[in-house]
Design a protein around this motif. Structure first.
Motif: not given
Length: 106
Positions: A97-106
């Protein structure tokens, strides 16, 4: 309602870890991740949700109605820790989940 029906409805025939729906989900998700189900002809067709529903709502209920319950073994063995398995599974989910959010962050 008979005494047996009330007992079955209460879920008391289940081990403590399986009495709560959310705890059941954690156990079945961890089991599905830990066991390589893709290598089993019969289990690769069963997702963790279907497995959970069948085991809890059908098999264990059926067996409990006939006087059988699932319980921790008393054998003198060095068993794998269920709580540790669940913790590791949760850690993997949180990392993904953390990796997913980090990929989605601008």
């Amino acid at each position: 309602m008979t005494k047996l029906d009330a007992w079955l409805k209460s879920g008391e025939y289940l081990p403590h870890i399986l009495r709560d729906f959310h705890d059941q989900k954690d156990v079945f998700k961890a089991m599905h991740e830990t066991i390589n189900v893709e290598e089993h002809d019969y289990s690769k067709k069963v997702d963790w949700i279907t497995g959970q529903c069948y085991v809890i709502d059908v098999f264990l209920w059926f067996m409990a109605r006939r006087g059988y319950t699932l319980q921790r073994s008393r054998a003198k063995q060095e068993f794998v820790s269920l709580s540790e398995t669940l913790r590791k599974s949760e850690d993997r989910h949180m990392a993904a989940l953390k990796a997913m959010f980090e990929r989605e962050s601008p």
